[in-house]
Write a protein that holds these residues in place. Structure first.
Motif, PDB file in Angstrom:
ATOM      1  N   ALA A  32       7.342   0.167  -9.324  1.00 41.08           N
ATOM      2  CA  ALA A  32       7.379  -1.072  -7.512  1.00 41.08           C
ATOM      3  C   ALA A  32       6.767  -1.957  -8.142  1.00 41.08           C
ATOM      4  O   ALA A  32       5.500  -1.879  -8.732  1.00 41.08           O
ATOM      5  N   VAL A  33       6.605  -2.703  -7.279  1.00 40.97           N
ATOM      6  CA  VAL A  33       6.190  -4.254  -7.371  1.00 40.97           C
ATOM      7  C   VAL A  33       5.526  -4.524  -6.066  1.00 40.97           C
ATOM      8  O   VAL A  33       5.864  -4.357  -5.376  1.00 40.97           O
ATOM      9  N   LEU A  34       4.130  -4.717  -6.055  1.00 38.06           N
ATOM     10  CA  LEU A  34       3.300  -4.695  -4.625  1.00 38.06           C
ATOM     11  C   LEU A  34       2.903  -6.405  -4.799  1.00 38.06           C
ATOM     12  O   LEU A  34       1.944  -7.174  -5.062  1.00 38.06           O
ATOM     13  N   PHE A  59       0.882  -1.315  -0.605  1.00 30.98           N
ATOM     14  CA  PHE A  59      -0.529  -0.070   0.056  1.00 30.98           C
ATOM     15  C   PHE A  59       1.029   1.260   0.060  1.00 30.98           C
ATOM     16  O   PHE A  59       1.023   2.095  -0.707  1.00 30.98           O
ATOM     17  N   TYR A  60       2.265   1.394   0.930  1.00 30.05           N
ATOM     18  CA  TYR A  60       2.899   2.291   0.676  1.00 30.05           C
ATOM     19  C   TYR A  60       3.927   2.233  -0.525  1.00 30.05           C
ATOM     20  O   TYR A  60       3.891   3.149  -0.968  1.00 30.05           O
ATOM     21  N   ALA A  61       3.711   1.559  -0.604  1.00 26.81           N
ATOM     22  CA  ALA A  61       5.043   1.307  -2.460  1.00 26.81           C
ATOM     23  C   ALA A  61       3.591   2.094  -3.359  1.00 26.81           C
ATOM     24  O   ALA A  61       4.535   2.803  -3.826  1.00 26.81           O
ATOM     25  N   ALA A  62       2.381   1.752  -3.767  1.00 31.31           N
ATOM     26  CA  ALA A  62       1.767   2.118  -4.591  1.00 31.31           C
ATOM     27  C   ALA A  62       2.175   3.141  -4.338  1.00 31.31           C
ATOM     28  O   ALA A  62       1.497   4.245  -5.456  1.00 31.31           O
ATOM     29  N   TRP A  63       1.185   4.602  -2.850  1.00 30.61           N
ATOM     30  CA  TRP A  63       1.506   5.833  -2.697  1.00 30.61           C
ATOM     31  C   TRP A  63       3.134   6.101  -2.976  1.00 30.61           C
ATOM     32  O   TRP A  63       2.934   7.492  -4.499  1.00 30.61           O
ATOM     33  N   LEU A  64       3.970   6.089  -2.527  1.00 31.36           N
ATOM     34  CA  LEU A  64       5.239   6.743  -3.203  1.00 31.36           C
ATOM     35  C   LEU A  64       5.523   6.544  -4.485  1.00 31.36           C
ATOM     36  O   LEU A  64       6.382   7.183  -4.983  1.00 31.36           O
ATOM     37  N   ALA A  65       5.423   5.726  -4.864  1.00 36.45           N
ATOM     38  CA  ALA A  65       5.521   5.302  -6.531  1.00 36.45           C
ATOM     39  C   ALA A  65       5.069   6.421  -7.839  1.00 36.45           C
ATOM     40  O   ALA A  65       4.889   7.000  -8.093  1.00 36.45           O
ATOM     41  N   ASN A  66       3.757   6.316  -6.937  1.00 37.60           N
ATOM     42  CA  ASN A  66       2.084   7.711  -7.469  1.00 37.60           C
ATOM     43  C   ASN A  66       3.338   9.128  -7.528  1.00 37.60           C
ATOM     44  O   ASN A  66       3.165   9.614  -8.192  1.00 37.60           O
ATOM     45  N   ARG A  67       3.434   8.945  -6.100  1.00 35.39           N
ATOM     46  CA  ARG A  67       3.816  10.682  -6.206  1.00 35.39           C
ATOM     47  C   ARG A  67       5.624  11.243  -6.078  1.00 35.39           C
ATOM     48  O   ARG A  67       5.867  11.676  -6.864  1.00 35.39           O
TER      49      ARG A  67
END
Length: 197
Positions: free
Chosen positions: A89-91, A76-84
């Motif tokens: 990212a691999v989730l 969840f954090y990786a998705a937010w950081l990748a977007n920002r």
């Protein structure tokens, strides 16, 4: 050298998890052992994001474009950081808030799985999760979803940014991907539809 891969572990987990250890061993085997960053994240969502952001900033300052990987809440954090930050990212079975999810399941005192002091997850912390929800992926082509059926924290079909992820960016076999190929995160042999070179 700055880390080329930033791994964000899940709720109550840590760098000692089987996933992180398998990834670290695989990267070491391929001469990439010094390129993995995975530290114990704060149980406070905004603080965990700040830890990862500091590492991303350090990488970028050193001229390294990092990639992200995360499992469960770390996904969840990786998705937010990748977007920002516009990162790849691999989730891995990421937590995906959805209409039927009860935040109260997280509230209360918890013990980290791999030792350390207990922590208290409050309604204010759950509210931080809501603030970090990613309603729309800016670059879905930068995301590779590794999902296992039956994981109650995932359910991308119910909402959030992963709902719009193209089918060719999803793979049902995270463990296969962790151990595969001469290049990390590039091949999943579990089904013909998700193989990559």
């Amino acid at each position: 050298m700055s880390a080329a891969l930033i791994y964000l572990h899940g709720f109550r987990s840590g760098p000692q998890s089987a996933k992180v250890q398998a990834l670290a061993a695989c990267m070491h085997e391929h001469g990439l052992g010094d390129q993995l960053w995975c530290e114990q994240l704060s149980p406070v969502p905004f603080d965990a994001i700040a830890q990862a952001t500091a590492q991303i900033d350090a990488c970028l300052k050193a001229g390294v474009q990092p990639a992200l990987a995360g499992s469960s809440l770390g996904g969840f954090y990786a998705a937010w950081l990748a977007n920002r930050h516009g990162l790849k990212a691999v989730l891995i079975n990421p937590f995906v808030p959805h209409a039927g999810f009860d935040n109260n399941l997280f509230l209360g005192e918890h013990l980290p799985i791999y030792g350390g002091p207990a922590f208290h997850f409050t309604a204010a912390h759950a509210a931080q999760i809501a603030v970090l929800d990613t309603p729309q992926l800016q670059r879905p082509e930068n995301i590779w979803l590794l999902a296992e059926e039956g994981d109650e924290t995932g359910r991308p079909q119910r909402g959030g940014a992963l709902r719009g992820l193209p089918p060719d960016r999803a793979c049902p076999a995270a463990t296969t991907a962790l151990r595969a190929g001469p290049t990390i995160w590039t091949r999943c042999s579990a089904s013909p539809g998700c193989s990559r070179e």
